[in-house]
Design a protein around this motif. Structure first.
Motif, short mmCIF file in Angstrom:
data_model
loop_
_atom_site.label_atom_id
_atom_site.label_comp_id
_atom_site.label_asym_id
_atom_site.label_seq_id
_atom_site.Cartn_x
_atom_site.Cartn_y
_atom_site.Cartn_z
N PHE A 147 16.87 -6.30 -5.20
CA PHE A 147 16.77 -5.30 -6.28
C PHE A 147 16.88 -3.85 -5.63
O PHE A 147 15.40 -3.98 -4.69
CB PHE A 147 15.84 -5.71 -7.72
CG PHE A 147 14.09 -4.86 -6.98
CD1 PHE A 147 14.17 -4.45 -7.56
CD2 PHE A 147 13.96 -6.33 -6.57
CE1 PHE A 147 12.21 -4.01 -7.28
CE2 PHE A 147 12.63 -5.90 -6.26
CZ PHE A 147 11.90 -4.88 -6.92
N GLN A 148 17.53 -3.09 -6.61
CA GLN A 148 17.70 -1.86 -5.48
C GLN A 148 16.67 -1.31 -6.08
O GLN A 148 15.83 0.27 -5.82
CB GLN A 148 18.27 -0.66 -4.35
CG GLN A 148 18.70 -2.20 -3.65
CD GLN A 148 19.51 -3.14 -4.93
OE1 GLN A 148 20.65 -2.76 -5.67
NE2 GLN A 148 20.35 -4.80 -4.19
N VAL A 149 16.49 -0.59 -7.86
CA VAL A 149 16.03 -0.37 -8.77
C VAL A 149 14.70 -0.16 -9.38
O VAL A 149 14.87 -0.98 -9.37
CB VAL A 149 17.52 0.90 -9.61
CG1 VAL A 149 16.34 1.24 -10.30
CG2 VAL A 149 18.47 1.09 -8.60
N PRO A 150 13.91 0.63 -9.89
CA PRO A 150 13.72 2.40 -8.90
C PRO A 150 13.53 2.20 -7.71
O PRO A 150 13.41 3.20 -7.44
CB PRO A 150 12.80 2.73 -9.91
CG PRO A 150 11.63 1.68 -9.81
CD PRO A 150 12.87 -0.09 -10.25
N ILE A 151 13.36 1.21 -6.44
CA ILE A 151 12.07 1.08 -5.52
C ILE A 151 13.21 2.48 -5.12
O ILE A 151 13.29 2.90 -3.72
CB ILE A 151 11.68 0.07 -5.30
CG1 ILE A 151 13.25 -0.34 -4.50
CG2 ILE A 151 10.88 -0.30 -5.67
CD1 ILE A 151 13.02 -2.67 -3.67
N PHE A 153 0.90 -1.64 0.50
CA PHE A 153 -0.11 0.19 -0.17
C PHE A 153 0.55 0.83 -0.55
O PHE A 153 0.72 1.99 -0.90
CB PHE A 153 -0.77 0.02 1.20
CG PHE A 153 -2.09 -1.02 1.30
CD1 PHE A 153 -3.08 -0.71 -0.14
CD2 PHE A 153 -1.59 -2.24 1.35
CE1 PHE A 153 -3.87 -1.98 0.15
CE2 PHE A 153 -3.04 -3.43 2.28
CZ PHE A 153 -4.03 -3.08 1.39
N ILE A 154 1.68 1.57 0.62
CA ILE A 154 2.46 2.75 0.99
C ILE A 154 3.49 2.99 0.07
O ILE A 154 3.36 3.68 -1.08
CB ILE A 154 3.33 2.36 2.78
CG1 ILE A 154 2.21 2.77 3.39
CG2 ILE A 154 4.49 4.19 2.70
CD1 ILE A 154 2.69 2.95 4.63
N MET A 155 4.07 1.78 -0.39
CA MET A 155 4.95 1.84 -1.49
C MET A 155 4.70 2.23 -2.61
O MET A 155 4.87 2.90 -3.73
CB MET A 155 6.33 0.77 -1.98
CG MET A 155 7.22 0.23 -2.29
SD MET A 155 8.14 1.97 -2.37
CE MET A 155 8.69 1.75 -1.51
N GLY A 194 21.64 -2.44 -8.23
CA GLY A 194 20.64 -2.11 -9.38
C GLY A 194 19.83 -2.78 -9.60
O GLY A 194 19.11 -3.64 -8.87
N ASN A 195 19.03 -3.57 -11.30
CA ASN A 195 17.84 -3.87 -11.33
C ASN A 195 18.58 -4.89 -12.72
O ASN A 195 17.69 -5.33 -13.53
CB ASN A 195 16.98 -2.80 -12.00
CG ASN A 195 15.51 -3.81 -11.75
OD1 ASN A 195 15.75 -4.79 -11.43
ND2 ASN A 195 14.52 -3.14 -12.14
N LYS A 204 14.43 4.65 -5.11
CA LYS A 204 14.05 6.46 -4.99
C LYS A 204 12.56 6.65 -4.25
O LYS A 204 13.09 8.00 -3.73
CB LYS A 204 13.52 7.09 -6.51
CG LYS A 204 14.73 6.22 -8.24
CD LYS A 204 13.96 7.14 -8.23
CE LYS A 204 13.62 6.38 -9.16
NZ LYS A 204 12.73 6.80 -11.00
N TYR A 205 12.39 6.06 -3.53
CA TYR A 205 11.06 6.09 -2.61
C TYR A 205 10.47 5.38 -0.98
O TYR A 205 10.22 6.37 -0.85
CB TYR A 205 9.25 4.96 -3.55
CG TYR A 205 9.46 5.53 -4.86
CD1 TYR A 205 8.86 6.72 -5.23
CD2 TYR A 205 10.11 4.22 -5.60
CE1 TYR A 205 8.45 6.99 -7.15
CE2 TYR A 205 9.59 4.81 -6.89
CZ TYR A 205 8.72 5.96 -7.02
OH TYR A 205 9.20 6.79 -9.48
#
Length: 449
Positions: free
Chosen positions: A429-433, A242-244, A410-411, A435-436
């Motif tokens: 994996f860290q991209v693109p999450i 929900f939040i993400m 990365g992704n 950023k948020y």
């Protein structure tokens, strides 16, 4: 004798649809044995999450992604069936079930032409399937099932059948726990039915039917809630699902509309959206001649509007997002055909035209869409990038032992699959999450060092 003929004809149609679906998956899915490219990022993530379930890793707590648990369960089941072709089997099966219900829905409205309508639906779906194993692919199958049971209520007045309401609730829960932006049909149906029952002062019946839907919803929801409670995972689920997703989808309505215009520009879906708008206008302004209940007309129009709005919910739109419109546009197509047939009957043109306009519409749209849909994935027969990744993997394997743990920054999560390594770190994996949520970067740095 006639019933036996119709039954045999139906079986033949079911076989044709199955063969068509197998063919389409064979030439357009990353799960196909002939696929020569690399696994896509989204599909790789979903497969890793599914394998995580089998590896007794807790969803959202031990492994992070922001999609619904049903998606990961599908991938887990696929892996149980077969690590190699299980995903392909599951994709074919789910798509086939959804298509059969499109065929059944078509028969509710126009009686004939169900095969062609079903193929039209498949072309819409496969136009932007983007390799498969994506949320839209599974979502539209369950939307199609719900569409059939909703039409049985609105078109045939089958309010009294409990199974209709239970299936509507069950398919809602499945779809909601894949991705919540696919619930347009249930929102539209809920609005229309709420107004209908209140207006006609049928409050008792309203609560009875809601209860039946809740039975269907609870069949799916209760096991998920129990899983979250047992694993003390509720907060992690809320943060992820929900939040993400709210952070991920944050943008102005103007930006969303611009994104949709840019998305459909140059794509054939723009023609089908125009067709849907024309159908809705004909439904609204031809009340007497069409003999369609007002309740059903309003539902079709509202369903289309909400579907488009939820499709443009994300600020950055990708072409496969359009795939979620396939059941809605197919329903519009069915009623477009229905309207044409009504005009032919009303103006006594049948003996002159002998359904010629209908056949032209069927075959021109289907042939046009078929040619566009069979645009093979750019990597399906092109092994260049796949060879590059496999060469890199062969080089990496020299430095990795069987028990070593890896982290891909990365992704590019497909490395886990090719190296047969299940990640141990939550944010595999860290991209693109990233950023948020700043904590993702902090936890990743802490884990590395």
């Amino acid at each position: 004798m006639k019933n036996k003929y119709l039954q045999n004809k139906q079986y033949i149609i079911y076989i044709i649809l199955l063969v068509t679906i197998i063919f389409l998956y064979s030439i357009s899915a990353i799960s196909s044995p002939i696929y020569k490219g690399i696994q896509y990022n989204d599909s790789s993530v979903f497969q890793i999450m599914g394998r995580g379930i089998l590896n007794k890793q807790i969803l959202y707590k031990d492994l992070f992604d922001h999609k619904g648990p049903i998606l990961y369960i599908i991938d887990a089941i696929a892996y149980i069936i077969s690590p190699n072709i299980g995903l392909l089997i599951i994709e074919i099966l789910i798509c086939y079930i959804g298509t059969i219900f499109i065929y059944k829905t078509s028969n509710l409205v126009i009686k004939r032409g169900g095969l062609l309508v079903s193929i039209f639906y498949l072309m819409l779906a496969f136009k932007y399937i983007c390799g498969g194993n994506i949320t839209e692919e599974y979502g539209i199958a369950f939307i199609s099932i719900a569409q059939y049971y909703i039409l049985k209520i609105l078109l045939r007045d089958e309010y009294y059948k409990k199974i209709n309401w239970i299936m509507i609730g069950l398919t809602f829960a499945i779809t909601f726990f894949i991705k919540p932006t696919y619930i347009a049909i249930w929102v539209a149906f809920g609005i229309i039915e709420l107004i209908y029952f209140i207006k006609n002062r049928k409050i008792k019946e309203l609560f009875k039917y809601i209860l039946y839907m809740l039975i269907g919803i609870s069949i799916i929801t209760l096991p998920i809630v129990i899983y979250l409670v047992i694993n003390n995972d509720i907060q992690e689920f809320i943060n992820a699902y929900f939040i993400m997703n709210m952070k991920y989808s944050k943008s102005t309505m103007i930006k969303k509309i611009k994104s949709l215009i840019n998305l459909i520009k140059g794509y054939q879906y723009s023609l089908f959206i125009i067709l849907s708008i024309i159908t809705d206008l004909l439904l609204i302004f031809n009340t007497k001649k069409l003999k369609i209940k007002k309740e059903l007309k309003i539902f079709i129009v509202v369903y289309f509007i909400i579907s488009v709005l939820l499709t443009i919910w994300a600020p950055n739109l990708y072409r496969h997002y359009l795939m979620q419109l396939a059941p809605c546009i197919t329903l519009e197509f069915i009623f477009f055909i229905y309207i044409i047939l009504k005009y032919i009957d009303n103006y006594n043109l049948k003996k002159y035209l002998k359904q010629l306009p209908l056949k032209i519409i069927y075959f021109s749209i289907i042939i046009f869409t078929f040619l566009q849909a069979i645009e093979l994935n750019e990597y399906i027969f092109n092994s260049k990038k796949g060879d590059e990744v496999r060469q890199a993997i062969d080089e990496i394997k020299v430095y990795i032992d069987e028990n070593d743990e890896i982290l891909v920054l990365g992704n590019e999560p497909y490395y886990y699959l090719y190296l047969n390594k299940q990640p141990k770190f939550k944010y595999f994996f860290q991209v693109p999450i990233i950023k948020y949520d700043k904590t993702i970067a902090e936890e990743t740095i802490k884990y590395v060092y």
